[in-house]
Design an enzyme around this catalytic site. Structure first.
Site, PDB file in Angstrom:
ATOM      1  N   SER A   1      14.893   6.707  -3.096  1.00 43.21           N
ATOM      2  CA  SER A   1      14.831   5.901  -4.530  1.00 43.21           C
ATOM      3  C   SER A   1      13.824   5.185  -4.637  1.00 43.21           C
ATOM      4  CB  SER A   1      16.058   5.084  -4.566  1.00 43.21           C
ATOM      5  OG  SER A   1      15.825   4.219  -5.633  1.00 43.21           O
TER       6      SER A   1
ATOM      7  N   ASP B   1      13.168   2.608  -6.308  1.00 43.93           N
ATOM      8  CA  ASP B   1      13.781   1.390  -6.714  1.00 43.93           C
ATOM      9  C   ASP B   1      13.497   0.420  -5.392  1.00 43.93           C
ATOM     10  OD1 ASP B   1      14.349   2.176  -9.096  1.00 43.93           O
ATOM     11  OD2 ASP B   1      16.518   2.370  -8.583  1.00 43.93           O
TER      12      ASP B   1
ATOM     13  N   GLY C   1      13.281   0.164 -11.640  1.00 44.74           N
ATOM     14  CA  GLY C   1      13.533  -0.521 -10.448  1.00 44.74           C
ATOM     15  C   GLY C   1      15.016  -1.016 -10.566  1.00 44.74           C
TER      16      GLY C   1
ATOM     17  N   ARG D   1      -0.251  -5.525 -26.449  1.00 41.66           N
ATOM     18  CA  ARG D   1       0.370  -4.033 -26.624  1.00 41.66           C
ATOM     19  C   ARG D   1       1.543  -3.979 -25.419  1.00 41.66           C
ATOM     20  NH1 ARG D   1      -1.978  -4.392 -30.533  1.00 41.66           N
ATOM     21  NH2 ARG D   1      -3.391  -2.783 -31.365  1.00 41.66           N
TER      22      ARG D   1
ATOM     23  N   HIS E   1       9.125   7.311 -16.594  1.00 41.01           N
ATOM     24  CA  HIS E   1       9.693   8.435 -15.245  1.00 41.01           C
ATOM     25  C   HIS E   1       8.207   8.675 -14.915  1.00 41.01           C
ATOM     26  CE1 HIS E   1      13.350   8.519 -17.217  1.00 41.01           C
ATOM     27  NE2 HIS E   1      13.797   8.946 -16.167  1.00 41.01           N
TER      28      HIS E   1
ATOM     29  N   ARG F   1       8.290   8.250 -11.506  1.00 35.60           N
ATOM     30  CA  ARG F   1       8.725   8.935 -10.303  1.00 35.60           C
ATOM     31  C   ARG F   1       8.274  10.429 -10.238  1.00 35.60           C
ATOM     32  NH1 ARG F   1      14.669   8.172 -12.288  1.00 35.60           N
ATOM     33  NH2 ARG F   1      14.767  10.635 -12.395  1.00 35.60           N
TER      34      ARG F   1
END
Ligand code: F6P
Length: 367
Positions: free
Chosen positions: A150, A152, A195, A279, A285, A288
């Site tokens: 993971s 996270d 996360g 901004r 993603h 990942r």
């Protein structure tokens, strides 16, 4: 001779392939048979050509690839006992006696549920005539080993999860790029990172990129005047000569009343109160994606090898295990306590006991 099933589950993470490769190679080296289960628990429930005996060359080239070649899924059916019973049937029919699941908190909890119910599944399947007496006897136990895949880094009892370092590297790379354009325009950037309920990625990214402000779920800004305090800090930093401002927001961040703090909201404060040209970038993603850094290849490989060793050491009394890293050593600990501690932490946040949450989180990162 052990027969080991290997699967990835939940959100993909860089380094999952390296773990699969290590498990296959180590299992074959230690004279076990192994089976690749495609598409996570969906594959375990479908059975058939989703469960395939693995050869050494099936995982060639896996080490450097991101994502998960054998596929993953977030499987609703496996959350139900009936779904897990179909999975149990396919496990028995494939002759698998040990299952290695590479996934996050939810996937590993699912695996542990399957093991807790194992005997009742075997009995039900036998009563329903779906398995023979011999199959029931041969499968009186199912060993489960989890590897935490993971980005996270949200699981207690391990210093790091597979994918977290690569995602952090990707975030740093993206923010370094943003800093260039921010500098040209003297702009402020508010960057949202993933996360879930864990602030590790946001906090680590803030340290690594020299952010001016960071919001994480475990340590929300205190009091009603946090917005003014943030504005003052950003103003002071500009007054001291800094040309840009960088604020990192964890996707699960909230204030101390648990109202979500979103990047757009921070942008509106910076625009309206400070008149900063601001901004928002939501990294999404991208974090990942890409290939695993050396650290995830290393950790995943060492953990994959240990998963096989843990299976070979286990007997019927061994609980489901989770392979982790603590103080730079690969560990094998009971899965239940790791999940329990992780859930306690989330519960403390929900109860607004942030000091307790930070203390519990210190098993994965310090304040
Ligand atoms: O758990 C990994 C993670 O990337 C979280 O950081 C994020 O909240 C979630 O998965 C996104 O899930 P999905 O890929 O299903 O959109």
């Amino acid at each position: 001779r052990k027969r080991i099933g290997i699967m990835t589950s939940g959100g993909d993470a860089q380094g999952m392939n390296a773990a699969v490769r290590a498990i296959v190679r180590m299992a074959l080296f230690r004279d076990c048979e192994c089976f690749l289960i495609y598409d996570g628990y969906n594959g375990l429930i479908s059975g058939g050509n989703k469960i395939v005996k693995a050869k050494r060359e099936d995982v060639s080239g896996f080490l450097t690839l991101g994502g998960t070649v054998i596929g993953t899924a977030r499987c609703a059916e496996f959350r139900e006992k009936s779904g897990r019973q179909i999975a149990a049937l396919n496990i028995i029919k494939s002759g698998i006696d040990s299952l290695v699941v590479i996934g996050g908190d939810g996937s590993l909890t699912g695996a542990d549920n399957l093991r807790a119910e194992w005997h009742s599944h075997v009995e039900d399947l036998l009563d329903a005539g779906k398995i023979s007496k011999e199959e029931a006897v041969a499968h009186d136990n199912l060993m489960i080993v989890g590897l935490v895949g993971s980005i996270d880094n949200d699981l207690a009892t391990t210093d790091i999860t597979i994918g977290a370092y690569s995602a952090l590297a990707r975030i740093c790379e993206a923010i370094d790029a943003l800093q260039i354009t921010a500098f040209s325009h003297h702009r402020a950037f508010v960057v949202e990172v993933m996360g879930r309920n864990c602030g590790w990625l946001a906090l680590s990214a803030a340290i690594c990129t020299g952010a001016d402000y960071v919001f994480i779920p475990e340590d929300p800004p205190k009091g009603k005047d946090w917005e003014s305090r943030m504005c003052l800090a950003l103003q002071n930093s500009r007054a001291a000569g800094k040309k840009t401002s960088l604020i990192i927001v964890a996707e699960g961040a909230s204030d101390s009343e648990l109202n979500p703090i979103k990047a757009d909201y921070i942008e509106s404060i910076l625009t309206n109160r400070l008149k900063f040209d601001t901004r928002v970038t939501i990294l999404g993603h991208v974090q990942r994606g890409g290939s695993p850094t050396f650290k995830d290849r290393l950790v995943a490989t060492l953990q994959g090898a240990e998963a096989v060793e843990a299976i070979l050491r286990a007997d019927a009394t061994t609980p489901s295990l989770i392979i982790g890293v603590l103080n730079n050593k690969i560990t094998a600990q009971p899965l239940k306590s790791a999940i329990k501690l992780t859930k306690e932490l989330t519960a403390e946040i929900a109860k607004k006991n942030f000091d307790k949450a930070v203390k519990l989180r210190s098993t994965t990162f310090t304040k």
